[in-house]
Structures are given as C-alpha cells and as structure tokens.
Motif scaffolding. Structure first.
Motif, PDB file in Angstrom:
ATOM      1  N   UNK A   1      16.670  19.712 -24.059  1.00 25.93           N
ATOM      2  CA  UNK A   1      16.180  19.123 -22.951  1.00 25.93           C
ATOM      3  C   UNK A   1      15.241  19.842 -21.963  1.00 25.93           C
ATOM      4  N   UNK A   2      15.969  21.196 -21.718  1.00 21.37           N
ATOM      5  CA  UNK A   2      15.347  21.955 -20.833  1.00 21.37           C
ATOM      6  C   UNK A   2      13.905  22.593 -21.387  1.00 21.37           C
ATOM      7  N   UNK A   3      14.085  22.787 -22.654  1.00 24.07           N
ATOM      8  CA  UNK A   3      12.650  23.135 -23.601  1.00 24.07           C
ATOM      9  C   UNK A   3      11.837  21.997 -23.369  1.00 24.07           C
ATOM     10  N   UNK A   4      12.098  20.735 -23.663  1.00 26.55           N
ATOM     11  CA  UNK A   4      11.075  19.804 -23.358  1.00 26.55           C
ATOM     12  C   UNK A   4      10.628  19.516 -22.102  1.00 26.55           C
ATOM     13  N   UNK A   5      11.480  19.454 -20.936  1.00 21.89           N
ATOM     14  CA  UNK A   5      11.209  19.265 -19.966  1.00 21.89           C
ATOM     15  C   UNK A   5      10.306  20.294 -19.194  1.00 21.89           C
ATOM     16  N   UNK A   6      10.542  21.865 -19.338  1.00 26.26           N
ATOM     17  CA  UNK A   6       9.955  22.814 -18.867  1.00 26.26           C
ATOM     18  C   UNK A   6       8.404  22.764 -19.457  1.00 26.26           C
ATOM     19  N   UNK A   7       8.466  22.551 -21.019  1.00 32.90           N
ATOM     20  CA  UNK A   7       7.097  22.518 -21.528  1.00 32.90           C
ATOM     21  C   UNK A   7       6.125  21.477 -20.863  1.00 32.90           C
ATOM     22  N   UNK A   8       6.763  20.127 -20.840  1.00 31.08           N
ATOM     23  CA  UNK A   8       6.093  19.124 -20.346  1.00 31.08           C
ATOM     24  C   UNK A   8       5.385  19.341 -18.768  1.00 31.08           C
ATOM     25  N   UNK A   9       6.445  20.092 -17.801  1.00 28.42           N
ATOM     26  CA  UNK A   9       6.201  20.050 -16.645  1.00 28.42           C
ATOM     27  C   UNK A   9       5.144  21.252 -16.476  1.00 28.42           C
ATOM     28  N   UNK A  10       5.080  22.509 -17.379  1.00 32.50           N
ATOM     29  CA  UNK A  10       3.959  23.477 -17.232  1.00 32.50           C
ATOM     30  C   UNK A  10       2.740  23.241 -17.954  1.00 32.50           C
ATOM     31  N   UNK A  11       2.903  22.187 -18.909  1.00 32.38           N
ATOM     32  CA  UNK A  11       1.692  21.648 -19.521  1.00 32.38           C
ATOM     33  C   UNK A  11       0.852  20.891 -18.531  1.00 32.38           C
ATOM     34  N   UNK A  12       1.647  19.998 -18.113  1.00 26.64           N
ATOM     35  CA  UNK A  12       1.077  19.056 -16.935  1.00 26.64           C
ATOM     36  C   UNK A  12       0.524  19.784 -15.853  1.00 26.64           C
ATOM     37  N   UNK A  13       1.076  20.767 -15.475  1.00 24.15           N
ATOM     38  CA  UNK A  13       0.554  21.561 -14.185  1.00 24.15           C
ATOM     39  C   UNK A  13      -0.675  22.181 -14.514  1.00 24.15           C
ATOM     40  N   UNK A  14      -0.543  22.748 -15.714  1.00 23.65           N
ATOM     41  CA  UNK A  14      -2.061  23.520 -16.138  1.00 23.65           C
ATOM     42  C   UNK A  14      -3.253  22.737 -16.416  1.00 23.65           C
ATOM     43  N   UNK A  15      -2.839  21.625 -17.157  1.00 20.61           N
ATOM     44  CA  UNK A  15      -4.155  20.633 -17.544  1.00 20.61           C
ATOM     45  C   UNK A  15      -4.426  19.943 -16.138  1.00 20.61           C
TER      46      UNK A  15
END
Length: 546
Positions: free
Chosen positions: A431-445
């Motif tokens: 869950x932490x892997x999924x949420x941090x990936x989504x968070x930072x990917x969304x932040x960057x894009x």
C-alpha cells in the motif's frame, strides 16, 4: 489464586503487550522525522540515510514467519520477553551510534527484535483471552497500533528539535524495562509444541519475504523495472539496466513459490516431514479469507501517512512538529474506538466492527481528499477528517486480527500469528509503495503540465518537476524565495495537493475493496455476552488509555 486475581493478571499483562507493540510501531515511523538531525550530527550520506529508515522494515517482514514457528516451539511468552530485551539493547546501540554503519546495523537488529514481538503479542492475546474479553483485548491492541503509528512523527520531531535525535532511541530503554517487569510478573506461561525447524524452509521464507519487502519498499527509489539510480552497499555497486527492486521482486516470487510448494508437500497427511508452515491452516475459511482481506485493507490503511506529512510541511507550511501534531487526531480516534468497542461488542460481532471501521476510514480519507483540494484548509478540518479515519483504524485493525485467528487451533497460535502478521506487513508495504508511487508520479506530471501551460519550455518544466519530486517537496521553499521562480513554487503546491487528493481517493478505494473482501469471511463470532474475563468499566478506561 482466585478467579479475580487471575483476571487481573491477564489485563495487566495486556498492558505489557500493548506497550511492546507501541514500542516497535513507533520506531517504524519515528526515524523519518529524525533523519535530517542524524545527517547533520554524524555526517551520513543519502544512501546511509535511506538504509537507516528502511532496513528496519525489511528485516522485520523477513523474519515474521520464522518467529511464528519458533513461538510455537519455545512458547510465545519466552520469545516475546526475548524480543523486549533485544529491542532495549539494540535501541541503546542505536542511541550511542557514532557512525552511519553502526546505526544501520543497530536498525537491522532492532527490526529483528521487533519481529520477535509482533506475532508473539497476537499469540499471547489469543491464548490469554476468550469470548468478549478477547475482542476487548484485541481492541486495545489494535488502537495501540493506530495511535503509535500517528505518534511516532510527533515524538521524533519534538525530541530532535528540543533535545537530540539520540533520545528517539533512548526513550525505548526505560520503556523496555517497564515492559520486561510487567511481562515477567503478569504474562501467563504458554505451552511449547514438540518439533523442529526445517532450515531450508526457514531460509526460503527469510530470503523470499525479505526480497519482497525490499522490492516493494525500494521500487520507487530505484525504478520498478529499469534502473533509475545506482544501488550501493559497502563494497558493492549495482548499476545495470534492470532495477535491483525488479530483480528482488522476481527472485522473491520464485523463492516464495518454492517455499509454498515445499510446505504443501510437507503438510500432506502421508508425509513424515513436519511442515515449517502448516498450509492446512488455509482450509479454515475465516483464516484464509481473513488474511486476504487483511492484505487488501493494508493497501489502503497506512500509505496515506507516508505522504500526508510532506503535504503539510511543503504545501501548508507546517513545521515538522506541527505536521506530527496534525496526525494526533488519528491516535485520539483509535483510543476512542477502543473505549467504544467495549460496549459495542455485546451488540455487534467482531466482523461487523471491522466493516464499520473500514467504512469510517473511507469517510475519513474521502474527507481528507476534499479538504486537501483547498490549500487554505483550516487545521481543524484536517483534524476532523483524520479523527474519523483514526476511529476506523481503531475498529478495523484490532478486530480483523480477532476474526482471522478466531477458529485457529490453540496449538497453532504462534504459527498462525506469524502468518497473519506477514500478510498485514506485506499489505502495508504494498500500500505504501502504491500510494507513494501515485503521489509522486501525479506530482511530477501535474507540475510539468502546469508549467508548460504557464509558458515554460518542456525541458525546463521537466527539470523543475524532477527537482521538486526528487526532493519530495523540499525544493518548494527555495523556489518560493526567488521572485523569478515563485510561480513554480505555487504550481508545485497545487500539484502536490492534487497528488494527495488522488492518493486519498486511491486509499479509500482500496478500503472499499477491503469491505467487499470481508463478505467472504464467515461470521463465526456472534456478539459476545458479558464475560467473567471482561474488565470493569474503570479497568476498561485505564486500558484504552494505555
């Protein structure tokens, strides 16, 4: 000894168990806050800082199955007490560390000690309590986990700001002494099971689970498939095309498959070899389906806590201590849930409480996502959403474990607790892997798109987006300090808010799936009538406050 004194011993023993669990959960989150102080004090590099934070979680997950088996053979009480002693000694080692290498070693050893405590705490509760009292004991246990997760950053932030980061480990020592005394005096002896440890199975489980935890935790850092940065250990550097996280995940799947296959063969009635993990436990519907639900719930339950402080600090301009204090409503909500559950158990089954808790978590996360959409949100609005989330955690975390272990034979307490802890830990890591990936990917894009819309060339927009993402938001403040880049900081705050909102919605979605998964769990525990083992009102209040 009278029945009253026997009951009192059990409830005082529960205080020792709850404090032990609080100890190891706090040390999971406290290091994230003290790392800047550690870097400044003993001069560690970024790679060492990363391992100080993550070595604990990796070895913790790797050893849970082995500890469950050892607990059955040596007795849960003996293993729990050994874990408490080891945690105190390794905390002393961490607090006195003069170099990054010593601190990393201490964190690895702390993780091993924590693995001795978590599954045995479950086995002890399952052995010590029955009926309504068992549900109440698990309520205290679960609310302790929820509260400790939220309080770790508060404690770490205050200690590093007002004293020294070393006290983040030093405070563990007097606590371990208290837990040790209570454990020796009040924890009931637990029986030992005859048998031995299959060393090949132990090695397969440790390597398989350890690599799985490493891959899930480090995927965002090193890349999920293609290597994005060099992986370094003392004397070793990995800089090939494939990400070390991807290789670890592939190897973990192979090793776990070999482990499960070996256990399935050993668990056959015609086989003379005793299984390291009895796969026939999964023929128990509540255990099998409950563990599946636990993993899904773990996907949504704690990932948001990994990114929420970043948003509070870099978008809402909270200090590290203020960001930690903002999480306190989660702890308050968990304690409230513990107190309420004592009376609700006479009317609602443990499985019903799990579903209520998950529903409240969804409400809290949806509320947080709504609040986050407004960067000028007041602190009380954030607190209100997190309070609901905390109440949900207090109900769901405790009672899902109660449900999973309800129908397991008593002589399999340790093993079943180790399995349940493993499913919980891996669900949380995923869950932490999924949420941090989504968070930072969304932040960057999102930041890149905003800057391009504002008229910046694509290469400059990408460069700013990478700078903000790679610093986890820390680049926003210096960008805001320059008139030429202030608009980039404003866009970064909006992009980070978008990432948090998306993460909160994703976590809520996982928890909705968790509610659906609980429909496959048979409701074998009816609402409990009053039990002679249950504490009085005064005892209940004291315990829920512990």
């Amino acid at each position: 000894m009278s029945p009253v004194s026997t009951s009192a011993r059990r409830w005082i023993g529960l205080i020792a168990i709850a404090l032990g669990v609080a100890l190891i959960v706090v040390d999971t989150t406290i290091v994230n806050v003290i790392t800047p102080s550690v870097i400044e004090d003993i001069g560690i590099n970024s790679t060492q800082a990363q391992w100080i934070q993550e070595s604990y979680a990796i070895i913790f997950a790797a050893l849970l199955l082995l500890v469950g088996r050892v607990s059955d053979l040596l007795g849960a009480r003996a293993v729990f007490i050994s874990g408490v002693v080891a945690f105190g000694l390794t905390s002393l080692m961490a607090g006195l560390a003069s170099s990054g290498e010593i601190l990393i070693l201490a964190r690895f050893l702390q993780g091993a000690a924590a693995a001795l405590i978590l599954p045995t705490s479950l086995a002890l509760l399952n052995r010590m309590f029955t009926g309504k009292a068992r549900g109440q004991a698990f309520a205290v246990w679960g609310s302790t986990i929820g509260a400790a997760t939220a309080l770790g950053p508060v404690i770490g932030g205050w200690l590093s700001e007002h004293l020294t980061w070393r006290w983040a480990f030093g405070i563990n020592i007097p606590l371990t002494l208290v837990i040790l005394v209570l454990s020796v005096l009040f924890l009931v002896p637990t029986p030992r099971k005859q048998g031995r440890i299959d060393m090949l199975s132990a090695i397969l489980s440790i390597l398989g689970l350890g690599l799985l935890a490493f891959g899930l935790i480090e995927g965002r850092t090193y890349g999920w498939v293609v290597s994005e940065r060099a992986f370094e250990l003392p004397g070793v550097t990995w800089d090939s095309g494939l990400s070390p996280a991807f290789v670890a995940l592939v190897l973990s799947v192979i090793l776990v498959a070999l482990f499960v296959g070996r256990q399935a063969v050993a668990s056959r009635p015609t086989n003379d070899r005793e299984p390291f993990m009895d796969t026939t436990l999964f023929s128990i519907a509540s255990f099998r389906n409950g563990n599946i639900a636990t993993t899904i719930i773990g996907l949504g339950e704690y990932g948001i806590i990994a990114v929420l402080p970043l948003w509070l600090v870099f978008t809402m301009d909270y200090s590290a201590v203020e960001a930690g204090l903002a999480l306190v409503p989660i702890a308050i909500g968990s304690f409230v849930a513990s107190g309420i559950s004592f009376s609700l158990m006479a009317k609602i089954s443990p499985l019903g409480l799990v579903r209520i808790g998950l529903a409240l978590e969804v409400v809290g996360l949806a509320g947080l996502g709504g609040v986050a959409a407004f960067t000028a949100a007041a602190w009380w609005q954030i607190s209100f959403a997190l309070f609901f989330y905390g109440v949900g955690v207090g109900f769901a975390t405790s009672q899902v474990t109660n449900v999973v272990l309800a129908d397991v034979p008593e002589d399999e307490d340790g093993q079943s607790s180790g399995i349940q802890s493993t499913f919980r830990q891996l669900g949380s890591a995923l869950g932490i892997a999924a949420l941090t990936t989504v968070f930072f990917s969304a932040l960057s894009s999102n930041l890149r798109d905003r800057l391009i819309d504002a008229g910046l060339p694509a290469d400059q927009a990408t460069s700013f987006g990478d700078a903000v993402t790679d610093s986890a938001g820390a680049a926003i403040e210096p960008l805001a300090g320059s008139p030429e880049t202030a608009f980039v900081a404003d866009a970064a705050r909006e992009a980070m808010t978008h990432g948090l909102t998306l993460g909160a919605c994703l976590a809520a979605g996982f928890l909705v799936l968790g509610v659906i998964a609980t429909l496959a769990i048979p409701n074998t525990q009816a609402p409990a009538a009053a039990s002679p083992d249950a504490p009085t009102g005064g005892e209940a209040g004291a315990l829920s406050a512990s």
